[in-house]
Design a protein around this motif. Structure first.
Motif, mmCIF file in Angstrom:
data_model
loop_
_atom_site.group_PDB
_atom_site.id
_atom_site.type_symbol
_atom_site.label_atom_id
_atom_site.label_comp_id
_atom_site.label_asym_id
_atom_site.label_seq_id
_atom_site.Cartn_x
_atom_site.Cartn_y
_atom_site.Cartn_z
ATOM 1 N N MET A 147 0.893 -1.148 -0.091
ATOM 2 C CA MET A 147 0.020 -0.014 -0.214
ATOM 3 C C MET A 147 0.787 1.041 -0.010
ATOM 4 N N THR A 148 1.951 1.033 0.703
ATOM 5 C CA THR A 148 2.691 2.387 0.970
ATOM 6 C C THR A 148 3.362 2.661 -0.447
ATOM 7 N N GLU A 149 3.695 1.642 -1.029
ATOM 8 C CA GLU A 149 4.656 1.684 -2.323
ATOM 9 C C GLU A 149 3.426 2.276 -3.514
ATOM 10 N N ALA A 150 2.427 1.956 -3.377
ATOM 11 C CA ALA A 150 1.332 2.270 -4.320
ATOM 12 C C ALA A 150 0.959 3.757 -4.287
ATOM 13 N N LEU A 151 1.042 4.085 -2.881
ATOM 14 C CA LEU A 151 0.395 5.506 -2.445
ATOM 15 C C LEU A 151 1.315 6.619 -2.675
ATOM 16 N N LYS A 152 2.488 6.376 -2.531
ATOM 17 C CA LYS A 152 3.642 7.364 -2.185
ATOM 18 C C LYS A 152 3.634 8.159 -3.629
ATOM 19 N N GLY A 153 3.348 9.635 -3.391
ATOM 20 C CA GLY A 153 3.219 10.505 -4.580
ATOM 21 C C GLY A 153 2.074 10.676 -5.153
ATOM 22 N N GLN A 154 0.917 9.948 -4.965
ATOM 23 C CA GLN A 154 -0.488 10.040 -5.267
ATOM 24 C C GLN A 154 -1.046 11.241 -4.503
ATOM 25 N N THR A 155 -2.235 11.628 -5.309
ATOM 26 C CA THR A 155 -3.163 12.381 -4.526
ATOM 27 C C THR A 155 -3.855 11.665 -3.545
ATOM 28 N N VAL A 156 -4.555 12.684 -2.645
ATOM 29 C CA VAL A 156 -5.205 12.054 -1.758
ATOM 30 C C VAL A 156 -6.542 11.432 -2.395
ATOM 31 N N GLU A 157 -6.975 12.089 -3.276
ATOM 32 C CA GLU A 157 -8.063 11.554 -4.230
ATOM 33 C C GLU A 157 -7.916 10.217 -4.795
ATOM 34 N N ASP A 158 -6.890 10.026 -5.330
ATOM 35 C CA ASP A 158 -6.517 8.672 -5.992
ATOM 36 C C ASP A 158 -6.306 7.733 -4.939
ATOM 37 N N ALA A 159 -5.854 8.175 -3.662
ATOM 38 C CA ALA A 159 -5.590 7.154 -2.749
ATOM 39 C C ALA A 159 -6.848 6.249 -2.257
ATOM 40 N N ARG A 160 -7.952 7.566 -2.106
ATOM 41 C CA ARG A 160 -9.236 7.031 -1.793
ATOM 42 C C ARG A 160 -9.890 6.102 -2.870
ATOM 43 N N ARG A 161 -9.559 6.404 -4.180
ATOM 44 C CA ARG A 161 -10.200 5.743 -5.297
ATOM 45 C C ARG A 161 -9.581 4.289 -5.344
ATOM 46 N N LEU A 162 -8.131 4.338 -5.123
ATOM 47 C CA LEU A 162 -7.378 2.787 -4.644
ATOM 48 C C LEU A 162 -8.069 2.209 -3.707
ATOM 49 N N PHE A 163 -8.469 2.719 -2.799
ATOM 50 C CA PHE A 163 -8.858 1.917 -1.560
ATOM 51 C C PHE A 163 -10.349 1.175 -1.896
ATOM 52 N N HIS A 164 -11.248 1.899 -2.588
ATOM 53 C CA HIS A 164 -12.293 1.094 -3.031
ATOM 54 C C HIS A 164 -11.936 0.051 -4.195
ATOM 55 N N VAL A 165 -11.035 0.422 -5.081
ATOM 56 C CA VAL A 165 -10.990 -0.544 -5.977
ATOM 57 C C VAL A 165 -10.220 -1.873 -5.558
ATOM 58 N N PHE A 166 -9.503 -1.479 -4.475
ATOM 59 C CA PHE A 166 -8.903 -2.860 -3.628
ATOM 60 C C PHE A 166 -9.768 -3.444 -2.828
ATOM 61 N N HIS A 167 -10.666 -2.708 -2.097
ATOM 62 C CA HIS A 167 -11.830 -3.201 -1.207
ATOM 63 C C HIS A 167 -12.691 -3.979 -2.174
#
Ligand code: ZN
Length: 156
Positions: free
Chosen positions: A78-98
Protein backbone atom coordinates in the motif's frame (compact mmCIF):
# COMPACT_ATOMS: atom_id res chain seq x y z
CA UNK A 1 7.08 -16.69 -18.15
CA UNK A 2 3.62 -17.12 -16.71
CA UNK A 3 2.00 -20.14 -18.30
CA UNK A 4 -0.75 -21.12 -15.88
CA UNK A 5 -2.89 -20.01 -12.98
CA UNK A 6 -0.62 -21.98 -10.65
CA UNK A 7 2.41 -20.01 -11.83
CA UNK A 8 0.49 -16.81 -11.22
CA UNK A 9 -0.39 -17.92 -7.70
CA UNK A 10 3.24 -18.75 -7.02
CA UNK A 11 4.26 -15.32 -8.26
CA UNK A 12 1.66 -13.63 -6.05
CA UNK A 13 2.80 -15.71 -3.09
CA UNK A 14 6.41 -14.73 -3.76
CA UNK A 15 5.57 -10.99 -3.80
CA UNK A 16 3.66 -11.28 -0.51
CA UNK A 17 6.49 -13.22 1.16
CA UNK A 18 9.06 -10.72 -0.13
CA UNK A 19 7.15 -7.73 1.26
CA UNK A 20 6.68 -9.55 4.57
CA UNK A 21 10.39 -10.27 4.85
CA UNK A 22 11.46 -6.80 3.77
CA UNK A 23 8.59 -4.37 4.33
CA UNK A 24 8.94 -1.15 2.34
CA UNK A 25 8.48 2.23 4.04
CA UNK A 26 8.49 0.58 7.47
CA UNK A 27 9.41 2.77 10.42
CA UNK A 28 8.87 6.25 11.82
CA UNK A 29 8.10 9.28 9.65
CA UNK A 30 9.44 12.47 11.21
CA UNK A 31 7.51 14.68 8.78
CA UNK A 32 4.14 12.98 9.37
CA UNK A 33 1.18 15.35 9.41
CA UNK A 34 -1.49 12.65 9.74
CA UNK A 35 -1.55 9.29 11.51
CA UNK A 36 -3.96 6.60 12.64
CA UNK A 37 -3.75 3.27 14.41
CA UNK A 38 -5.61 0.12 13.49
CA UNK A 39 -5.96 -3.38 14.83
CA UNK A 40 -7.42 -6.67 13.74
CA UNK A 41 -8.18 -8.53 16.99
CA UNK A 42 -9.09 -11.77 15.20
CA UNK A 43 -5.54 -12.20 13.95
CA UNK A 44 -3.63 -9.88 16.31
CA UNK A 45 -2.46 -7.50 13.57
CA UNK A 46 -1.62 -3.95 14.62
CA UNK A 47 -0.64 -1.15 12.28
CA UNK A 48 0.05 2.57 12.46
CA UNK A 49 -0.12 4.51 9.19
CA UNK A 50 1.83 7.77 8.98
CA UNK A 51 1.27 10.34 6.24
CA UNK A 52 3.05 13.47 5.15
CA UNK A 53 0.37 15.32 3.20
CA UNK A 54 1.15 18.37 1.12
CA UNK A 55 -1.41 20.22 -0.99
CA UNK A 56 -3.68 17.20 -1.41
CA UNK A 57 -0.84 14.84 -2.25
CA UNK A 58 0.83 12.06 -0.25
CA UNK A 59 4.38 13.36 -0.21
CA UNK A 60 5.52 10.53 2.03
CA UNK A 61 3.99 7.55 3.77
CA UNK A 62 5.21 4.97 6.27
CA UNK A 63 3.82 2.29 8.56
CA UNK A 64 4.72 0.64 11.83
CA UNK A 65 3.35 -2.28 13.77
CA UNK A 66 3.36 -6.04 13.78
CA UNK A 67 1.13 -8.64 12.24
CA UNK A 68 0.85 -11.67 10.02
CA UNK A 69 2.48 -11.93 6.60
CA UNK A 70 -0.67 -10.81 4.78
CA UNK A 71 -1.18 -7.68 6.89
CA UNK A 72 2.50 -6.68 6.74
CA UNK A 73 2.78 -7.27 3.00
CA UNK A 74 -0.47 -5.40 2.40
CA UNK A 75 0.71 -2.37 4.36
CA UNK A 76 4.06 -2.47 2.56
CA UNK A 77 2.51 -2.70 -0.91
CA UNK A 78 0.00 0.00 0.00
CA UNK A 79 2.73 2.47 0.92
CA UNK A 80 4.54 1.69 -2.33
CA UNK A 81 1.39 2.22 -4.35
CA UNK A 82 0.40 5.48 -2.65
CA UNK A 83 3.62 7.43 -2.32
CA UNK A 84 3.32 10.51 -4.51
CA UNK A 85 -0.39 9.93 -5.28
CA UNK A 86 -3.08 12.49 -4.66
CA UNK A 87 -5.37 11.94 -1.69
CA UNK A 88 -8.25 11.61 -4.14
CA UNK A 89 -6.50 8.80 -6.02
CA UNK A 90 -5.61 7.09 -2.74
CA UNK A 91 -9.28 7.02 -1.77
CA UNK A 92 -10.22 5.67 -5.21
CA UNK A 93 -7.59 2.97 -4.95
CA UNK A 94 -8.95 1.98 -1.53
CA UNK A 95 -12.34 1.31 -3.12
CA UNK A 96 -10.83 -0.63 -6.03
CA UNK A 97 -8.79 -2.75 -3.62
CA UNK A 98 -11.72 -3.25 -1.26
CA UNK A 99 -13.92 -4.37 -4.16
CA UNK A 100 -11.26 -6.81 -5.32
CA UNK A 101 -11.16 -8.48 -1.89
CA UNK A 102 -14.87 -8.45 -1.13
CA UNK A 103 -16.50 -9.02 -4.53
CA UNK A 104 -13.61 -10.28 -6.67
CA UNK A 105 -14.27 -7.52 -9.13
CA UNK A 106 -10.88 -6.69 -10.57
CA UNK A 107 -12.05 -4.25 -13.17
CA UNK A 108 -10.39 -0.96 -12.41
CA UNK A 109 -12.91 1.79 -11.94
CA UNK A 110 -12.94 4.41 -14.60
CA UNK A 111 -10.42 7.11 -13.84
CA UNK A 112 -8.91 5.15 -10.95
CA UNK A 113 -5.25 4.38 -10.50
CA UNK A 114 -4.45 0.82 -11.57
CA UNK A 115 -4.17 -1.93 -8.99
CA UNK A 116 -0.75 -2.95 -10.25
CA UNK A 117 1.03 -5.16 -7.72
CA UNK A 118 -1.93 -4.94 -5.35
CA UNK A 119 -3.52 -7.65 -7.51
CA UNK A 120 -1.36 -10.17 -5.62
CA UNK A 121 -4.09 -10.19 -2.96
CA UNK A 122 -6.70 -11.54 -5.40
CA UNK A 123 -6.59 -15.03 -3.82
CA UNK A 124 -7.19 -13.66 -0.32
CA UNK A 125 -10.89 -13.28 -1.15
CA UNK A 126 -11.27 -17.03 -0.70
CA UNK A 127 -10.28 -16.67 2.96
CA UNK A 128 -12.69 -14.24 4.67
CA UNK A 129 -10.59 -14.18 7.87
CA UNK A 130 -7.64 -13.00 5.80
CA UNK A 131 -9.56 -10.23 4.08
CA UNK A 132 -9.42 -8.29 7.35
CA UNK A 133 -5.65 -8.77 7.47
CA UNK A 134 -5.27 -7.46 3.93
CA UNK A 135 -7.57 -4.46 4.34
CA UNK A 136 -6.48 -3.33 7.83
CA UNK A 137 -3.78 -0.94 6.60
CA UNK A 138 -6.22 0.54 4.09
CA UNK A 139 -8.96 1.18 6.64
CA UNK A 140 -6.31 2.76 8.85
CA UNK A 141 -5.13 4.89 5.93
CA UNK A 142 -8.65 6.26 5.45
CA UNK A 143 -8.87 7.03 9.18
CA UNK A 144 -5.58 8.92 8.94
CA UNK A 145 -6.82 10.88 5.92
CA UNK A 146 -10.03 11.66 7.81
CA UNK A 147 -8.02 12.75 10.86
CA UNK A 148 -9.69 10.21 13.13
CA UNK A 149 -6.57 9.47 15.12
CA UNK A 150 -8.51 9.69 18.39
CA UNK A 151 -10.61 6.68 17.43
CA UNK A 152 -8.39 3.67 16.70
CA UNK A 153 -9.62 1.55 13.82
CA UNK A 154 -10.72 -1.98 14.58
CA UNK A 155 -11.85 -4.57 12.09
CA UNK A 156 -14.29 -5.81 14.74
ZN1 ZN B 1 -3.50 -11.09 10.00
Amino acid sequence: MITSMNDLRDLYQEVILDHNRQPRNFGPLATASHRAEGSNPLCGDKVTVLLDLDAGRIRDIAFQGAGCAISTASASLMTEALKGQTVEDARRLFHVFHDLLTTGDIRDREGSPELGKLAVFTGVREYPMRVKCATLAWHTLIAALDQKQDQPVSTE
